[in-house]
Design a protein around this motif. Structure first.
Motif, PDB file in Angstrom:
ATOM      1  N   ASP A 531      30.930  32.839  49.033  1.00 49.39           N
ATOM      2  CA  ASP A 531      31.548  32.797  50.359  1.00 49.39           C
ATOM      3  C   ASP A 531      33.071  32.737  50.289  1.00 49.39           C
ATOM      4  N   LYS A 544      35.804  33.502  52.922  1.00 51.83           N
ATOM      5  CA  LYS A 544      35.575  34.738  53.660  1.00 51.83           C
ATOM      6  C   LYS A 544      35.327  34.423  55.143  1.00 51.83           C
ATOM      7  N   MET A 697      27.166  38.978  51.579  1.00 54.28           N
ATOM      8  CA  MET A 697      28.429  38.456  51.038  1.00 54.28           C
ATOM      9  C   MET A 697      29.062  39.387  50.012  1.00 54.28           C
ATOM     10  N   ILE A 704      32.031  37.980  55.229  1.00 54.61           N
ATOM     11  CA  ILE A 704      30.608  37.675  55.176  1.00 54.61           C
ATOM     12  C   ILE A 704      29.977  38.380  56.373  1.00 54.61           C
TER      13      ILE A 704
END
Length: 820
Positions: A531, A544, A697, A704
């Protein structure tokens, strides 16, 4: 050899040649008065007052110590080994010097007589024969010192170093056993230079020539940190080589010399005017020491007149103050004569230091250690004999052996309040001081204690240093110098080994995609969490952001407006058809199919909005199922319309049975059956592996993507495949029936609309799989709007044109006229 009764014998500082002095400390413990002999390494022999001086360089040979050692076993002033007729000079212990060769030489003589030997150098520097001679060391464990050197190099991040050592057995052991210890800590050795040891005057020329070549190689090296391994004459030889390099117009680079504790400042007479700049900023280890009370006062009162029995002091005085004592047998006054009133504190530090160094402190503690060991010996007769000073020639060997035993276990606090004790190997349990050398223009220097290495402390406090107190050379702008093969890979890069070079030499390459290095000199880059994504410099992972096609962004808003626009247009068309439902145009080709097709188009435009916004469980379940069913209904309506036209044309032939098939029941059956198959596929899909919200992801580096996972890819392609099959069948049937006579040419419009429909969805497949994230959703929405809008425009626009703009054509008479 200097041998003085214990009541009058403490070493102030073991400085070779003119740098030795002895301190009468009035040491009487428990009434014991013994004889402890202190070797002064280079001055290990007696010289007649009128004897010519021996070459200073020869004095560094340990073989001269044999003579002094044998004198201990002889009657005073009569060199007859193993024969003593005077009980006043029986030694019970000998304190050797820091030189390993001297300790080895003395031990070979004394071990036969079981006379304890106490050395204040590193015992690991000497031969293992000493370890069988009952010796004791006033030096810390050698392995601990090597660990301290390693901690020092790691603290300053000096990973590219050089090693200089003197030519002896200890140098071979150091290079073989200790230097490899540096590699696991990331330290590489650029060079290992072994300086020749000059033992005789005849060796001087060859030794200096070889040393000059080594010196040139050292000065040309890129390593700024150089470890000096050796003993007390190492600095003297190094100083000589550097001086000759300057004299030969060889460029001398500033190096940070890292010196072992065995090394002390040593010089000979002709070096006293040489510069000491090369020592600026040097770092050395030293045996932990303190200044005993009264030591400064003793040195200030020391002069040749106060101790005439000490013949060494006159020689030292003449060399130190560059003067001569007049000969009493001559009447003439000697020019530049020594008065004896000169002050030691007036001498430059390079000639004489007024402070007690680690070596001197070791001798100071050694004398006290012997005295305390004598005090603890349980033999009362031995004590009595010692106190009375009689029959010392009857001392048995086992009594001296007992002294060795008690020396091993002696423990006491000296006058400075520090505990003195030995470990099970006979080595002193003591720490090391870290010393920074600061030089001055007047040939003086200052040793500043900047840290320590304490073996008794906890691991996190064992090594302490005050970096701000260190004075670095001006060449490095008085800041901590670097000593690395490469100047480091900055964060965001990783190291890659250079072929044929040590592992400390490397190239730097940027971290690969998705990885970062947030420190310098990283061997490898680390992967960011799923992430997170690397920043531009690839030295930091950034979270993200959540990405989906929303109504707030321009693309989502545009598609939503387009869907709403087509919905309104379709509603308008449906309203027009409902208002003019009794007209021939609306009634033509099954009115109910027309309404069903318009309603399915309305639902398709509304269903496109399900693809906009953050996906949730309900949206994911409805998206593809509504899309598949609605479009199947729309295409099946078109297929039914086409089939009705074909069957109606065939029913016009006389006697044709096709009239039975023409009607609403056939149209409804086609729409229902085709739609039912698609509905069944969607139901199986939802029952077995339904779509669900998911997070992508990996498709986008900084996002994301919130999307609807199809669940079963097979079922998803089955829905699309069935819809495509219906579209192709409808297109083929409409294409075959395009030339049939028809009042309003609807089949031709259906053919064109299905051609457009198939083109859109054929283009959709490669476009869909070549995009990522929200763009995939946008492509699917656009395909839904384009295909639905194509059906709406191609099929219904001509009819609306007639109904609204050309109502005169929307009459039954017109229809009959056109048919005839």
């Amino acid at each position: 050899m200097c041998h003085i009764p214990l009541v009058n014998c403490l070493v102030a500082k073991p400085l070779p040649l003119f740098h030795k002095y002895y301190w009468p400390g009035d040491l009487i413990i428990g009434g014991i008065i013994s004889h402890i002999y202190i070797s002064s390494d280079v001055m290990t022999f007696k010289r007649h007052p009128h004897q010519e001086p021996i070459d200073d360089l020869i004095l560094f040979s340990a073989t001269w110590t044999y003579l002094a050692s044998l004198e201990l076993l002889s009657t005073r002033d009569n060199f007859i080994p193993n024969y003593k007729c005077d009980a006043q000079n029986i030694p019970v212990a000998v304190i050797g010097g820091p030189h390993s060769d001297v300790s080895l030489t003395i031990s070979t003589i004394l071990c036969s007589y079981k006379i304890p030997l106490i050395v204040y150098g590193n015992p690991s520097m000497a031969n293992t024969h000493i370890q069988r001679s009952g010796f004791h060391s006033m030096f810390t464990n050698g392995d601990f010192q090597y660990k301290a050197i390693l901690l020092l190099l790691r603290y300053f991040r000096w990973t590219w170093i050089g090693v200089i050592s003197l030519e002896d057995e200890s140098a071979e052991r150091f290079v073989k056993d200790v230097v490899p210890m540096f590699s696991p800590s990331g330290i590489c050795v650029e060079f290992i230079s072994i300086f020749p040891r000059i033992r005789f005057t005849s060796d001087f020329t060859d030794g200096m020539a070889e040393g000059a070549e080594i010196s040139i190689a050292v000065m040309r090296s890129t390593a700024n940190a150089v470890v000096l391994h050796g003993e007390f004459e190492t600095l003297m030889i190094l100083r000589m080589l550097i001086h000759f390099s300057e004299f030969a117009d060889i460029s001398v680079k500033t190096k940070i010399w890292i010196m072992m504790a065995e090394i002390d400042f040593t010089s000979v007479y002709f070096q006293r005017t040489w510069d000491l700049d090369f020592l600026q900023g040097a770092i050395s280890l030293a045996i932990h020491s303190k200044q005993p009370q009264g030591f400064q006062r003793f040195l200030q009162r020391r002069n040749p007149a106060s101790h005439k029995e000490d013949g060494f002091i006159r020689d030292f005085w003449q060399q130190a103050f560059n003067c001569l004592f007049s000969n009493s047998e001559e009447d003439d006054t000697v020019e530049g004569a020594c008065t004896g009133e000169e002050k030691l504190e007036d001498l430059p530090v390079s000639v004489f230091e007024m402070s007690m160094t680690g070596h001197s402190y070791s001798v100071y503690n050694a004398v006290y250690a012997v005295a305390h060991a004598l005090q603890t010996i349980p033999f009362s007769t031995f004590k009595h004999r010692t106190m009375m000073g009689r029959q010392k020639h009857k001392f048995a060997g086992h009594e001296l052996y007992q002294l060795q035993h008690f020396l091993k276990w002696v423990s006491f606090n000296n006058s400075c309040g520090e505990e003195i004790a030995f470990d099970h190997t006979g080595q002193l349990v003591a720490g090391l001081d870290i010393i920074n050398w600061v030089t001055f223009a007047n040939q003086s220097f200052l040793r500043i204690k900047v840290g320590k290495v304490d073996p008794k402390a906890s691991p996190d406090k064992m090594f302490t240093i005050d970096e701000d107190a260190i004075v670095w050379p001006s060449r490095f702008n008085k800041t901590q110098p670097l000593s690395v093969c490469n100047y480091g890979c900055r964060s965001g890069y990783r190291k890659t080994k250079k072929e044929g070079k040590p592992f400390c030499c490397y190239d730097c390459f940027p971290c690969p995609k998705g990885k970062i290095s947030n420190q310098e000199d990283m061997d490898d880059c680390s992967q960011c969490p799923e992430d997170h994504y690397p920043n531009k410099d690839r030295d930091l992972c950034i979270p993200k952001y959540i990405s989906f096609l929303s109504y707030d962004e321009p693309l989502g808003m545009t598609l939503a407006i387009m869907a709403l626009f087509f919905f309104c247009i379709t509603t308008l068309v449906l309203g027009i058809f409902l208002k003019h439902r009794d007209t021939p145009v609306v009634k033509a080709n099954n009115q109910n199919l027309t309404y069903t097709l318009l309603v399915s188009l309305l639902l398709s435009f509304l269903g496109a909005c399900l693809f906009i916004g953050q996906p949730n469980k309900v949206m994911c379940l409805l998206r593809q199922t509504i899309f598949g069913i609605v479009f199947s209904v729309a295409v099946s309506c078109i297929l039914a319309k086409t089939m009705i036209v074909i069957l109606a044309f065939m029913a016009t032939h006389p006697g044709s049975r096709m009239r039975n098939w023409v009607g609403k029941r056939l149209a409804s059956s086609i729409v229902f059956s085709c739609s039912f198959i698609q509905t069944t596929i969607c139901a199986v899909w939802l029952a077995t592996s339904p779509p669900f919200p998911d997070f992508d992801m990996h498709s986008q580096s900084k996002e994301i993507i919130v999307k609807c996972n199809e669940g079963s890819v097979t079922m998803f392609y089955s829905v699309l495949g069935y819809m495509g099959f219906l579209a192709i069948v409808s297109f083929v049937v409409a294409f075959l029936a395009r030339k049939l006579p028809d009042s309003f040419n609807e089949v031709k419009f259906i053919t064109f609309s299905m051609l457009l429909f198939c083109s859109v969805w054929l283009s959709f497949i490669p476009t869909y799989f070549s995009t990522k994230g929200k763009d995939m959703v946008a492509v699917e929405i656009f395909s839904i709007l384009a295909s639905s809008g194509g059906l709406l425009g191609c099929i219904f626009f001509p009819k609306c044109y007639i109904i609204v703009l050309r109502p005169e054509l929307n009459k039954k008479g017109q229809l009959i006229r056109r048919k005839s």
